[in-house]
Design an enzyme around this catalytic site. Structure first.
Site, PDB file in Angstrom:
ATOM      1  N   ALA A  64       0.828  -1.208   0.000  1.00  0.00           N
ATOM      2  CA  ALA A  64       0.000   0.000   0.000  1.00  0.00           C
ATOM      3  C   ALA A  64       0.863   1.259   0.000  1.00  0.00           C
ATOM      4  O   ALA A  64       1.957   1.279   0.569  1.00  0.00           O
ATOM      5  CB  ALA A  64      -0.926  -0.004   1.210  1.00  0.00           C
ATOM      6  N   GLY A 109       1.795  -5.533   1.072  1.00  0.00           N
ATOM      7  CA  GLY A 109       0.590  -5.848   0.313  1.00  0.00           C
ATOM      8  C   GLY A 109       0.869  -6.481  -1.035  1.00  0.00           C
ATOM      9  O   GLY A 109       0.017  -7.170  -1.583  1.00  0.00           O
ATOM     10  N   GLU A 133       5.352  -5.185   7.746  1.00  0.00           N
ATOM     11  CA  GLU A 133       4.448  -4.138   8.251  1.00  0.00           C
ATOM     12  C   GLU A 133       4.662  -3.788   9.719  1.00  0.00           C
ATOM     13  O   GLU A 133       4.353  -2.682  10.158  1.00  0.00           O
ATOM     14  CB  GLU A 133       2.981  -4.561   8.040  1.00  0.00           C
ATOM     15  CG  GLU A 133       2.482  -4.414   6.609  1.00  0.00           C
ATOM     16  CD  GLU A 133       2.700  -5.668   5.767  1.00  0.00           C
ATOM     17  OE1 GLU A 133       2.026  -5.803   4.741  1.00  0.00           O
ATOM     18  OE2 GLU A 133       3.562  -6.496   6.122  1.00  0.00           O
TER      19      GLU A 133
END
Length: 264
Positions: A64, A109, A133
Site C-alpha cells: 500500500a 501488500g 508491516e
C-alpha cells in the site's frame, strides 16, 4: 483498461500489470482497477488463465502507498482494507488459474496479492519478499496473517511477521512461498516465459475447465471440514464428467491420441 493496471490478453491468458512506478504501490484507485480487471477476465470465456505482474524490472509491488495511509482518516483506512480484501478474495475465488509473475521486490501488500494467487513464479535476482508491516506499527492487513499462516504454518508465519523478515527468492522457494524461480536475461523474457507456461493450461492442449475446478476445490475446500471438502470435490467432478472436455479426454486416451480440449 485503466492507467494503474494494464490489461491485455493473449491466446487464453489475461495479463494484469500493476503499473505505478517506481514501486507499483497500490492505492484505492489501483485496487478499483484491479477489481475491474479481475471481473473482466472472469467474464471473458476466452480467458482461461490470469497472470499478475508488476511494471518494470525492480518491483512486483511494494504494498500500500504509505503517504496515502498517512493522510487518510481511520474510516477511509478501514474501508480501504475491506475493499482490498474483497478484491484479493475475488482473485482467489475465480475458477481460473491465477499465476503471480514476481518480477521484482514483493513486499507487504504486494506479497499479500501474490499469496492469493494459485502459483507464484519469481524471476531469479536480488529481490526481497516479506511482510515487514510490523516496522510501521501495523500488521499485514490484506490477508497476510491468514494466507501466510495457511501456507507455511503458524509458528513460521508468526516468526516471519513479528521479525518483519525479508528473504530472497531461493529462501522463499525453500519455504514453499514461491513455486518456481526462473533465471532470465530480461524482465521481458521472464514474462514471456510465464505467459508460455500459462498457455499450457489453455485449450486445446490444456483442460482449462478441469484446472479451474482443481483450483476451486483446493481454495474453497481447505477452508471447510474434510467431509465438506470431499462433497465439493464430488460436485465439481460431476460437472467435469458432464463436460465436453472430459468426453474428449477419455476418448483421446482410448484412441491413443492427443486430446483437443475446448474449455467447455
Amino acid at each position: 483498461m485503466g492507467t494503474l493496471v494494464n490489461y491485455m490478453t493473449e491466446k487464453g491468458v489475461a495479463v494484469l500489470t500493476l503499473s505505478d512506478p517506481p514501486v507499483n504501490a497500490y492505492t484505492h484507485e489501483m485496487l478499483k482497477e484491479l477489481d475491474a480487471c479481475i471481473l473482466e477476465a472472469r467474464f471473458d470465456n476466452d480467458v482461461h488463465v490470469i497472470v499478475i505482474t508488476g511494471h518494470g524490472d525492480k518491483f512486483f509491488c511494494a504494498g500500500a502507498n504509505i503517504n496515502m495511509l498517512r493522510e487518510a482518516d481511520s474510516t477511509f483506512k478501514y474501508y480501504f482494507c475491506l475493499h482490498a480484501n474483497e478484491t484479493i478474495s475475488r482473485l482467489e475465488q475465480t475458477p481460473k488459474l491465477c499465476i503471480a509473475a514476481l518480477n521484482g521486490h514483493t513486499v507487504g501488500g504486494g506479497l499479500e496479492i501474490a499469496l492469493a494467487c494459485d502459483l507464484r513464479i519469481a524471476r531469479a535476482g536480488d529481490f526481497q519478499l516479506g511482510l515487514p508491516e510490523v516496522a510501521l506499527g501495523v500488521l499485514p492487513g490484506t490477508g497476510g496473517t491468514q494466507r501466510l499462516a495457511r501456507m507455511v504454518g503458524k509458528a513460521r508465519a508468526i516468526e516471519m511477521m513479528v521479525e518483519g523478515t525479508k528473504m530472497n527468492t531461493n529462501r522463499a522457494a525453500e519455504l514453499g512461498l514461491v513455486n518456481k524461480v526462473w533465471a532470465t536475461d530480461s524482465n521481458e523474457e521472464f514474462l514471456r516465459k510465464v505467459i508460455d507456461y500459462a498457455r499450457a493450461f489453455c485449450p486445446p492442449a490444456g483442460a482449462a475447465k478441469a484446472v479451474g475446478a482443481i483450483k476451486r476445490s483446493v481454495q474453497s475446500g481447505l477452508e471447510t471440514s474434510l467431509e465438506q471438502g470431499l462433497a465439493l470435490e464430488r460436485e465439481l467432478q460431476a460437472e467435469l464428467f458432464a463436460s465436453n472436455d472430459a468426453k474428449e479426454g477419455l476418448n483421446a486416451y482410448a484412441e491413443k491420441r492427443k486430446p483437443q480440449f475446448r474449455g467447455r
